[in-house]
Design a protein around this motif. Structure first.
Motif, PDB file in Angstrom:
ATOM      1  N   ASN A   8       0.776  -1.111  -0.002  1.00 29.07           N
ATOM      2  CA  ASN A   8       0.125  -0.181   0.015  1.00 29.07           C
ATOM      3  C   ASN A   8       0.907   1.379   0.098  1.00 29.07           C
ATOM      4  O   ASN A   8       0.447   2.346  -0.552  1.00 29.07           O
ATOM      5  N   LEU A   9       2.130   1.193   0.819  1.00 26.60           N
ATOM      6  CA  LEU A   9       2.863   2.379   0.941  1.00 26.60           C
ATOM      7  C   LEU A   9       3.825   2.416  -0.340  1.00 26.60           C
ATOM      8  O   LEU A   9       4.574   3.296  -0.400  1.00 26.60           O
ATOM      9  N   GLU A  10       4.011   1.297  -1.116  1.00 25.73           N
ATOM     10  CA  GLU A  10       4.889   1.454  -2.298  1.00 25.73           C
ATOM     11  C   GLU A  10       6.216   1.399  -1.947  1.00 25.73           C
ATOM     12  O   GLU A  10       6.963   2.119  -2.357  1.00 25.73           O
ATOM     13  N   ILE A  11       6.541   0.682  -0.705  1.00 29.28           N
ATOM     14  CA  ILE A  11       8.160   0.947  -0.148  1.00 29.28           C
ATOM     15  C   ILE A  11       8.934   0.070  -0.917  1.00 29.28           C
ATOM     16  O   ILE A  11       8.506  -1.168  -1.428  1.00 29.28           O
ATOM     17  N   GLU A  12      10.162   0.590  -1.091  1.00 27.09           N
ATOM     18  CA  GLU A  12      11.089  -0.077  -2.037  1.00 27.09           C
ATOM     19  C   GLU A  12      12.396   0.383  -1.513  1.00 27.09           C
ATOM     20  O   GLU A  12      12.503   1.518  -0.893  1.00 27.09           O
ATOM     21  N   GLU A  13      13.653  -0.482  -1.756  1.00 21.63           N
ATOM     22  CA  GLU A  13      14.836   0.043  -1.097  1.00 21.63           C
ATOM     23  C   GLU A  13      15.219   1.261  -1.978  1.00 21.63           C
ATOM     24  O   GLU A  13      14.951   1.741  -3.060  1.00 21.63           O
ATOM     25  N   GLU A  14      16.004   2.139  -1.164  1.00 27.36           N
ATOM     26  CA  GLU A  14      16.452   3.634  -1.532  1.00 27.36           C
ATOM     27  C   GLU A  14      15.515   4.834  -1.568  1.00 27.36           C
ATOM     28  O   GLU A  14      15.794   5.616  -1.650  1.00 27.36           O
ATOM     29  N   MET A  15      14.333   4.288  -1.092  1.00 33.15           N
ATOM     30  CA  MET A  15      13.342   5.496  -0.755  1.00 33.15           C
ATOM     31  C   MET A  15      13.475   5.966   0.305  1.00 33.15           C
ATOM     32  O   MET A  15      14.018   5.286   1.540  1.00 33.15           O
ATOM     33  N   GLU A  16      12.974   7.255   0.888  1.00 32.72           N
ATOM     34  CA  GLU A  16      13.182   7.897   1.977  1.00 32.72           C
ATOM     35  C   GLU A  16      11.783   7.444   2.799  1.00 32.72           C
ATOM     36  O   GLU A  16      10.700   7.687   2.297  1.00 32.72           O
ATOM     37  N   LEU A  17      11.970   7.134   3.907  1.00 29.14           N
ATOM     38  CA  LEU A  17      11.054   6.823   5.022  1.00 29.14           C
ATOM     39  C   LEU A  17      11.376   7.325   6.233  1.00 29.14           C
ATOM     40  O   LEU A  17      12.508   7.839   6.655  1.00 29.14           O
ATOM     41  N   THR A  18      10.087   7.592   7.062  1.00 31.43           N
ATOM     42  CA  THR A  18      10.274   8.204   8.420  1.00 31.43           C
ATOM     43  C   THR A  18       9.617   6.944   9.244  1.00 31.43           C
ATOM     44  O   THR A  18       8.492   6.609   9.020  1.00 31.43           O
ATOM     45  N   ALA A  19      10.189   6.465  10.358  1.00 34.81           N
ATOM     46  CA  ALA A  19      10.085   5.565  11.421  1.00 34.81           C
ATOM     47  C   ALA A  19       9.383   6.180  12.267  1.00 34.81           C
ATOM     48  O   ALA A  19      10.042   7.304  12.927  1.00 34.81           O
ATOM     49  N   VAL A  20       8.104   6.092  12.823  1.00 38.26           N
ATOM     50  CA  VAL A  20       7.608   6.658  13.853  1.00 38.26           C
ATOM     51  C   VAL A  20       7.651   5.707  15.261  1.00 38.26           C
ATOM     52  O   VAL A  20       7.026   4.678  14.984  1.00 38.26           O
ATOM     53  N   VAL A  21       8.099   6.071  16.315  1.00 37.40           N
ATOM     54  CA  VAL A  21       8.063   5.152  17.409  1.00 37.40           C
ATOM     55  C   VAL A  21       7.252   5.682  18.417  1.00 37.40           C
ATOM     56  O   VAL A  21       7.123   6.774  19.013  1.00 37.40           O
TER      57      VAL A  21
END
Length: 67
Positions: free
Chosen positions: A44-57
């Protein structure tokens, strides 16, 4: 808008998907954090290597250690 204040932004350096879950490893300024999320969320988020993401803890307990 999110109420969580603990946000770690970085680049996806590894993505391992299984039948139900996936491990997303993010490089945050030379340190890595790995999140286990559903495979459906990765799609759904279309996550792939080398993309920028934010981890929310958001946790009720956080342990710290002095090296």
């Amino acid at each position: 808008m999110l109420s969580a204040r603990n946000r770690l932004t970085g680049e996806v350096v590894e993505l391992q998907t299984g039948d139900v879950t996936a491990e997303v490893t993010i490089d945050v300024n030379g340190e890595t954090i790995t999140a286990v999320i559903t495979r459906e969320s990765v799609e759904n988020l279309e996550i792939e290597e080398e993309m920028e993401l934010t981890a929310v803890v958001k946790a009720t307990d956080v342990m710290v250690r002095s090296d």
